[in-house]
Design an enzyme around this catalytic site. Structure first.
Site, PDB file in Angstrom:
ATOM      1  N   GLU A 110       0.808  -1.233   0.000  1.00  0.00           N
ATOM      2  CA  GLU A 110       0.000   0.000   0.000  1.00  0.00           C
ATOM      3  C   GLU A 110       0.843   1.287   0.000  1.00  0.00           C
ATOM      4  O   GLU A 110       0.466   2.269  -0.640  1.00  0.00           O
ATOM      5  CB  GLU A 110      -0.985   0.021   1.181  1.00  0.00           C
ATOM      6  CG  GLU A 110      -0.313  -0.170   2.521  1.00  0.00           C
ATOM      7  CD  GLU A 110      -1.119   0.385   3.690  1.00  0.00           C
ATOM      8  OE1 GLU A 110      -0.899  -0.100   4.805  1.00  0.00           O
ATOM      9  OE2 GLU A 110      -1.942   1.304   3.493  1.00  0.00           O
ATOM     10  N   THR A 133       2.776  -8.371  -0.836  1.00  0.00           N
ATOM     11  CA  THR A 133       2.918  -8.195   0.606  1.00  0.00           C
ATOM     12  C   THR A 133       2.477  -9.484   1.271  1.00  0.00           C
ATOM     13  O   THR A 133       1.472 -10.084   0.860  1.00  0.00           O
ATOM     14  CB  THR A 133       2.098  -7.039   1.218  1.00  0.00           C
ATOM     15  OG1 THR A 133       2.026  -7.220   2.639  1.00  0.00           O
ATOM     16  CG2 THR A 133       0.682  -6.945   0.702  1.00  0.00           C
ATOM     17  N   ASP A 135       1.166  -9.582   3.989  1.00  0.00           N
ATOM     18  CA  ASP A 135      -0.043  -9.278   4.770  1.00  0.00           C
ATOM     19  C   ASP A 135      -1.345  -9.481   3.985  1.00  0.00           C
ATOM     20  O   ASP A 135      -2.415  -9.563   4.580  1.00  0.00           O
ATOM     21  CB  ASP A 135       0.007  -7.826   5.265  1.00  0.00           C
ATOM     22  CG  ASP A 135       1.054  -7.614   6.341  1.00  0.00           C
ATOM     23  OD1 ASP A 135       1.688  -8.608   6.756  1.00  0.00           O
ATOM     24  OD2 ASP A 135       1.249  -6.461   6.776  1.00  0.00           O
ATOM     25  N   ARG A 170       0.789 -26.864  27.941  1.00  0.00           N
ATOM     26  CA  ARG A 170       0.934 -25.401  28.003  1.00  0.00           C
ATOM     27  C   ARG A 170      -0.007 -24.696  27.027  1.00  0.00           C
ATOM     28  O   ARG A 170      -0.480 -25.298  26.060  1.00  0.00           O
ATOM     29  CB  ARG A 170       2.361 -24.997  27.613  1.00  0.00           C
ATOM     30  CG  ARG A 170       3.387 -25.263  28.669  1.00  0.00           C
ATOM     31  CD  ARG A 170       4.779 -25.008  28.124  1.00  0.00           C
ATOM     32  NE  ARG A 170       5.771 -25.141  29.188  1.00  0.00           N
ATOM     33  CZ  ARG A 170       7.057 -25.354  28.981  1.00  0.00           C
ATOM     34  NH1 ARG A 170       7.522 -25.448  27.750  1.00  0.00           N
ATOM     35  NH2 ARG A 170       7.883 -25.458  29.991  1.00  0.00           N
ATOM     36  N   MET A 177       2.741 -11.852  11.646  1.00  0.00           N
ATOM     37  CA  MET A 177       2.662 -10.496  11.102  1.00  0.00           C
ATOM     38  C   MET A 177       1.229 -10.200  10.647  1.00  0.00           C
ATOM     39  O   MET A 177       0.394 -11.098  10.525  1.00  0.00           O
ATOM     40  CB  MET A 177       3.658 -10.299   9.980  1.00  0.00           C
ATOM     41  CG  MET A 177       5.065 -10.037  10.505  1.00  0.00           C
ATOM     42  SD  MET A 177       6.215  -9.572   9.198  1.00  0.00           S
ATOM     43  CE  MET A 177       7.655  -9.124  10.163  1.00  0.00           C
ATOM     44  N   GLU A 230       0.189  -9.341  14.874  1.00  0.00           N
ATOM     45  CA  GLU A 230       0.950  -8.284  15.569  1.00  0.00           C
ATOM     46  C   GLU A 230       0.140  -7.000  15.748  1.00  0.00           C
ATOM     47  O   GLU A 230       0.350  -6.236  16.680  1.00  0.00           O
ATOM     48  CB  GLU A 230       2.224  -7.961  14.785  1.00  0.00           C
ATOM     49  CG  GLU A 230       1.906  -7.412  13.395  1.00  0.00           C
ATOM     50  CD  GLU A 230       3.097  -7.069  12.550  1.00  0.00           C
ATOM     51  OE1 GLU A 230       4.229  -7.114  13.042  1.00  0.00           O
ATOM     52  OE2 GLU A 230       2.877  -6.746  11.367  1.00  0.00           O
ATOM     53  N   ARG A 283       3.618 -19.764  27.105  1.00  0.00           N
ATOM     54  CA  ARG A 283       4.840 -19.345  26.424  1.00  0.00           C
ATOM     55  C   ARG A 283       4.446 -18.561  25.173  1.00  0.00           C
ATOM     56  O   ARG A 283       3.305 -18.627  24.724  1.00  0.00           O
ATOM     57  CB  ARG A 283       5.667 -20.553  25.973  1.00  0.00           C
ATOM     58  CG  ARG A 283       6.227 -21.394  27.088  1.00  0.00           C
ATOM     59  CD  ARG A 283       7.395 -20.701  27.791  1.00  0.00           C
ATOM     60  NE  ARG A 283       8.102 -21.602  28.687  1.00  0.00           N
ATOM     61  CZ  ARG A 283       7.768 -21.839  29.953  1.00  0.00           C
ATOM     62  NH1 ARG A 283       6.707 -21.225  30.483  1.00  0.00           N
ATOM     63  NH2 ARG A 283       8.480 -22.661  30.697  1.00  0.00           N
ATOM     64  N   GLN A 291       8.727 -15.174   8.576  1.00  0.00           N
ATOM     65  CA  GLN A 291       7.576 -15.294   7.660  1.00  0.00           C
ATOM     66  C   GLN A 291       7.843 -14.656   6.297  1.00  0.00           C
ATOM     67  O   GLN A 291       7.122 -14.899   5.338  1.00  0.00           O
ATOM     68  CB  GLN A 291       6.341 -14.609   8.258  1.00  0.00           C
ATOM     69  CG  GLN A 291       5.830 -15.272   9.503  1.00  0.00           C
ATOM     70  CD  GLN A 291       4.994 -14.321  10.339  1.00  0.00           C
ATOM     71  OE1 GLN A 291       3.782 -14.342  10.255  1.00  0.00           O
ATOM     72  NE2 GLN A 291       5.629 -13.488  11.143  1.00  0.00           N
ATOM     73  N   ARG A 292       8.833 -13.766   6.235  1.00  0.00           N
ATOM     74  CA  ARG A 292       9.082 -13.051   4.982  1.00  0.00           C
ATOM     75  C   ARG A 292      10.281 -13.603   4.220  1.00  0.00           C
ATOM     76  O   ARG A 292      10.521 -13.201   3.083  1.00  0.00           O
ATOM     77  CB  ARG A 292       9.340 -11.564   5.279  1.00  0.00           C
ATOM     78  CG  ARG A 292       8.123 -10.810   5.674  1.00  0.00           C
ATOM     79  CD  ARG A 292       8.127  -9.369   5.200  1.00  0.00           C
ATOM     80  NE  ARG A 292       9.369  -8.671   5.260  1.00  0.00           N
ATOM     81  CZ  ARG A 292       9.572  -7.514   5.904  1.00  0.00           C
ATOM     82  NH1 ARG A 292       8.575  -6.964   6.564  1.00  0.00           N
ATOM     83  NH2 ARG A 292      10.721  -6.908   5.850  1.00  0.00           N
TER      84      ARG A 292
HETATM   85  O1  F6P Z   1       5.451  -5.950   4.859  1.00  0.00           O
HETATM   86  C1  F6P Z   1       4.468  -5.821   5.855  1.00  0.00           C
HETATM   87  C2  F6P Z   1       5.029  -6.219   7.146  1.00  0.00           C
HETATM   88  O2  F6P Z   1       5.397  -7.547   7.013  1.00  0.00           O
HETATM   89  C3  F6P Z   1       4.121  -6.004   8.346  1.00  0.00           C
HETATM   90  O3  F6P Z   1       3.298  -7.069   8.645  1.00  0.00           O
HETATM   91  C4  F6P Z   1       5.103  -5.732   9.443  1.00  0.00           C
HETATM   92  O4  F6P Z   1       4.522  -4.930  10.434  1.00  0.00           O
HETATM   93  C5  F6P Z   1       6.181  -5.004   8.736  1.00  0.00           C
HETATM   94  O5  F6P Z   1       6.195  -5.485   7.433  1.00  0.00           O
HETATM   95  C6  F6P Z   1       7.552  -5.160   9.358  1.00  0.00           C
HETATM   96  O6  F6P Z   1       8.443  -4.434   8.606  1.00  0.00           O
HETATM   97  P1  F6P Z   1       9.987  -4.224   8.844  1.00  0.00           P
HETATM   98  O7  F6P Z   1      10.672  -5.192   7.950  1.00  0.00           O
HETATM   99  O8  F6P Z   1      10.248  -2.833   8.468  1.00  0.00           O
HETATM  100  O9  F6P Z   1      10.264  -4.540  10.274  1.00  0.00           O
END
Ligand code: F6P
Length: 360
Positions: A110, A133, A135, A170, A177, A230, A283, A291-292
């Site tokens: 975005e 993204t 997200d 637990r 994210m 998050e 915990r 995740q990225r």
């Molecule tokens: O790209 C979106 C995102 O993955 C969000 O979910 C997360 O808040 C943000 O990026 C984290 O970004 P950075 O890499 O700047 O910590």
């Protein structure tokens, strides 16, 4: 502008948070652009910063099939906002003319595409957008690439957390994210059989969460995995759960050039509060950037490739100010303004009629 048969000069950039599939999209643009249209494609480094500073990379070698498998972005990325720097639009226009660019392709979420929309509307810079993204919160498209990989990673994590949670009786909170939208939490929560799914769209009440967990554990289950995005936040009537930040979640410190606070930590607060209130040993695992990273799923590779191919086609039909998008399985075009407007939040039907059935 319509190109006819002439090869064009096309610039490409990747902006915002990286995600798996970016290299597949870059490769698709270069391969189709060069082979089918005779284009020359140049890469700009680190998002909009590359346009501001005129830092480029030749993309002739970005045709190798191996690239489709590689996570991250060979172009680098940043959260640079040209509208927060002096003469940002003029500097970008100057770079565009000094390279005699006929078009720019911006691959982003975005923020990056919001900048693209303004550069097109206010500066007439010929831009086409590609949605990415993890997200999945971009409007106008059913799916952004990167999301499927993130869901796969989060689901695998939940599967792993389940067995250790069961062994130790637990509660394990898994923070994923999702700043404005709980797509990853919802999909991974459903796929992983989570006991609770907490998303930014619907602030939670801590008493209700604890009541449901007590009921579950009294009913013969001795462990639970709670998935929280998050950006999720507690309702104001949830005493004890201290929350900060205007966008929900908890700010982990710092703010980017688009005014977003850095999120992270709501899961830790939640785990502490669950343990304090229920007595269940708890915990937390914050998945964060795992995740990225890494290799994209086959779905993301294919989606990114389809988007890349469609983006270079958009350039050659002069469909500037648009973003390629997925709707009902087909690649279509929507306006950049629509895409970068309001965030696409999780469909309440998916949350209530599907996910909720399995909670508790
Ligand atoms: O790209 C979106 C995102 O993955 C969000 O979910 C997360 O808040 C943000 O990026 C984290 O970004 P950075 O890499 O700047 O910590």
């Amino acid at each position: 502008m319509s190109s006819g048969d002439r090869g064009l000069n096309v610039g490409v950039l990747t902006g915002g948070g990286d995600c798996p599939g970016l290299n597949a999209a870059i490769r698709a643009i270069v391969v189709k652009g060069e082979r089918r249209y005779g284009d020359e494609v140049v890469g700009f480094l680190d998002g909009w910063r590359g346009l501001l500073e005129d830092s480029t990379m030749a993309l002739a070698s970005a045709t190798s099939s191996e690239l489709v498998t590689v996570g991250g972005t060979i172009l680098g990325t940043s959260r640079t906002n040209p509208f927060s720097v002096d003469r940002g639009m003029d500097r970008i226009s100057q770079t565009v003319s000094s390279h005699s660019l006929d078009a720019l392709i911006a691959i982003g979420g975005e923020d990056t595409l919001g900048v693209a929309a303004r550069l097109w509307e206010e500066g007439g810079i010929p831009i086409v957008g590609v949605p990415k993204t993890i997200d999945n919160d971009l409007s106008g498209t059913e799916m952004t690439f990167g999301f499927d990989t993130a869901v796969q990673i989060a689901t695998e994590a939940i599967d792993r957390l389940r067995t250790t949670a069961e062994s130790h009786h637990r509660v394990i909170v898994c923070e994923v994210m999702g700043r404005n939208a709980g797509w990853i939490a919802t999909y991974a929560g459903i796929a992983g059989g989570a006991a609770e799914i907490l998303v930014p769209e619907e602030p939670f009440e801590i008493d209700e969460v604890c009541d449901r967990l007590r009921k579950r554990h009294n009913g013969g289950k001795f462990s639970s995995v709670v998935v929280i995005a998050e950006g999720a936040s507690a309702r104001s009537d949830s005493p004890g759960l201290a929350l900060g930040g205007s966008q929900g979640g908890t700010p982990a410190g710092g703010m980017d050039e688009f005014g977003h606070i850095r999120l992270g930590g709501i899961g830790s607060l939640l785990a502490e509060e669950i343990e304090r209130r229920t007595g269940f040993e708890s915990r937390v695992t914050i998945l964060g950037h795992i995740q990225r990273g890494g290799t994209p799923t086959a779905y993301d590779r294919v989606l990114a490739t389809r988007y890349g191919v469609a983006a270079i086609d958009s350039v050659h039909t002069g469909a500037f100010g648009t973003m390629v998008a997925l709707q009902a399985g087909k690649i279509v075009r929507v306006s950049l303004a629509e895409a970068s407007g309001n965030a696409k939040t999780v469909d309440p039907e998916l949350l209530h009629d599907v996910a909720e059935v399995f909670l508790g």
